[in-house]
Design a protein around this motif. Structure first.
Motif, PDB file in Angstrom:
ATOM      1  N   ASP A 152       3.407   5.400   8.544  1.00 53.25           N
ATOM      2  CA  ASP A 152       2.686   4.232   7.967  1.00 53.25           C
ATOM      3  C   ASP A 152       2.733   4.542   6.233  1.00 53.25           C
ATOM      4  N   ALA A 153       2.884   5.590   5.831  1.00 49.51           N
ATOM      5  CA  ALA A 153       2.769   6.203   4.523  1.00 49.51           C
ATOM      6  C   ALA A 153       4.382   5.629   4.063  1.00 49.51           C
ATOM      7  N   MET A 154       5.376   6.202   4.710  1.00 49.49           N
ATOM      8  CA  MET A 154       6.601   5.554   4.433  1.00 49.49           C
ATOM      9  C   MET A 154       7.020   4.122   4.305  1.00 49.49           C
ATOM     10  N   ASN A 155       6.628   3.418   5.388  1.00 51.52           N
ATOM     11  CA  ASN A 155       6.853   2.115   5.419  1.00 51.52           C
ATOM     12  C   ASN A 155       6.032   1.279   4.252  1.00 51.52           C
ATOM     13  N   HIS A 156       4.908   1.834   3.990  1.00 52.45           N
ATOM     14  CA  HIS A 156       4.109   1.032   3.085  1.00 52.45           C
ATOM     15  C   HIS A 156       4.867   1.134   1.657  1.00 52.45           C
ATOM     16  N   ALA A 157       5.165   2.570   1.378  1.00 54.74           N
ATOM     17  CA  ALA A 157       5.912   2.589   0.139  1.00 54.74           C
ATOM     18  C   ALA A 157       7.179   1.978  -0.025  1.00 54.74           C
ATOM     19  N   TYR A 159       8.170  -0.951   1.744  1.00 63.72           N
ATOM     20  CA  TYR A 159       7.920  -2.176   1.393  1.00 63.72           C
ATOM     21  C   TYR A 159       7.244  -2.381   0.044  1.00 63.72           C
ATOM     22  N   LYS A 160       6.342  -1.619  -0.420  1.00 66.09           N
ATOM     23  CA  LYS A 160       5.716  -2.102  -1.923  1.00 66.09           C
ATOM     24  C   LYS A 160       6.704  -1.673  -2.962  1.00 66.09           C
TER      25      LYS A 160
END
Length: 198
Positions: A152-157, A159-160
Motif C-alpha cells: 500500500d505504501a509503495m503503490n500510494h507513493a 501514484y502520488k
C-alpha cells in the motif's frame, strides 16, 4: 465490441488482477498486469532495480541519459523521470493497439483523456485482504499484514509521484467497488455489465 480499455487500480490483496483477468477472458481482449508491463519496459534498457526504486517513489539521480527513437526530451538528470516517461508511453501504446484490461501502473491517469477508457478501483476490507494474501502467499497473518502495508505504501507513493493525487480518489475513477461484496467472479460480471451498458 468497439475499442475499449479497462484500467483497474486496486488495493493489494483485493483481487484486482483476478477480476481483470476474468474480464479480459470473458470479453476476449488483451490483459496486461504489472509484471507484463515491466517486462516491456525492461526491454528498453531500464533495470528491474530502477523500476523498483521508482515504484517506491524514490528519486534516482543520475548522469544525463539518451532515449533513442522517442519524440520526448532525450536527457534525464533524474532517472525516475525516465522510468515514468517510458511507462507512460508503454501504457499509451498498449491502449492504442487493441482493446485491453490494464492493471495498475497509473493507467487511469495516463489514459485520462481517452473517451474509451473505463477506470475502476477495487478495494476490500482489511480482514478479507489479509485472508487473501495468506492463501496466495501461504504466510502468517502477521506477514500478510506486513505485505499489505508495504505494498500500500509503495503503490500510494508511486501514484502520488506520477499524478499528484491519490489512487483511490473517486474523481479519478468511474467506479469504486468492494470485491468482497460480490466475490471475484461477481465483481467481474458487474463491471462487464457496466461495459455493456456504455
Amino acid at each position: 465490441m468497439e475499442h475499449r480499455v479497462i484500467s483497474i487500480g486496486c488495493e493489494y490483496g483485493s483481487g484486482g488482477p483476478a477480476v481483470g483477468k476474468l474480464i479480459a477472458e470473458d470479453l476476449g481482449i488483451e490483459y496486461y498486469d504489472r509484471d507484463l508491463i515491466d517486462q516491456i519496459i525492461e526491454r528498453t534498457g531500464v533495470s528491474q532495480q530502477l523500476l523498483d526504486m521508482a515504484d517506491a517513489g524514490i528519486d534516482v539521480k543520475g548522469r544525463n541519459r539518451s532515449l533513442s527513437n522517442t519524440a520526448a526530451p532525450t536527457k534525464y538528470t533524474n532517472l525516475t523521470d525516465r522510468v515514468v516517461y517510458i511507462q507512460t508511453q508503454v501504457v499509451k501504446k498498449l491502449a492504442e493497439r487493441s482493446s485491453c484490461v490494464i492493471i495498475g501502473r497509473c493507467a487511469d491517469y495516463i489514459l485520462r483523456d481517452r473517451k474509451d477508457c473505463l477506470n475502476i478501483f477495487i478495494y476490500a476490507p482489511e480482514e478479507v485482504r489479509i485472508q487473501t494474501v495468506r492463501e496466495v502467499k501461504g504466510c502468517t497473518e502477521e506477514a500478510a499484514r506486513k505485505l499489505i502495508q508495504e505494498n500500500d505504501a509503495m503503490n500510494h507513493a508511486r501514484y502520488k509521484q506520477m499524478t499528484g493525487t491519490y489512487r483511490g480518489d473517486r474523481h479519478n475513477r468511474h467506479m469504486l467497488i468492494d470485491s468482497s461484496y460480490l466475490g471475484i467472479e461477481g465483481t467481474a460480471k458487474y463491471i462487464e455489465s457496466l461495459i455493456a451498458l456504455k
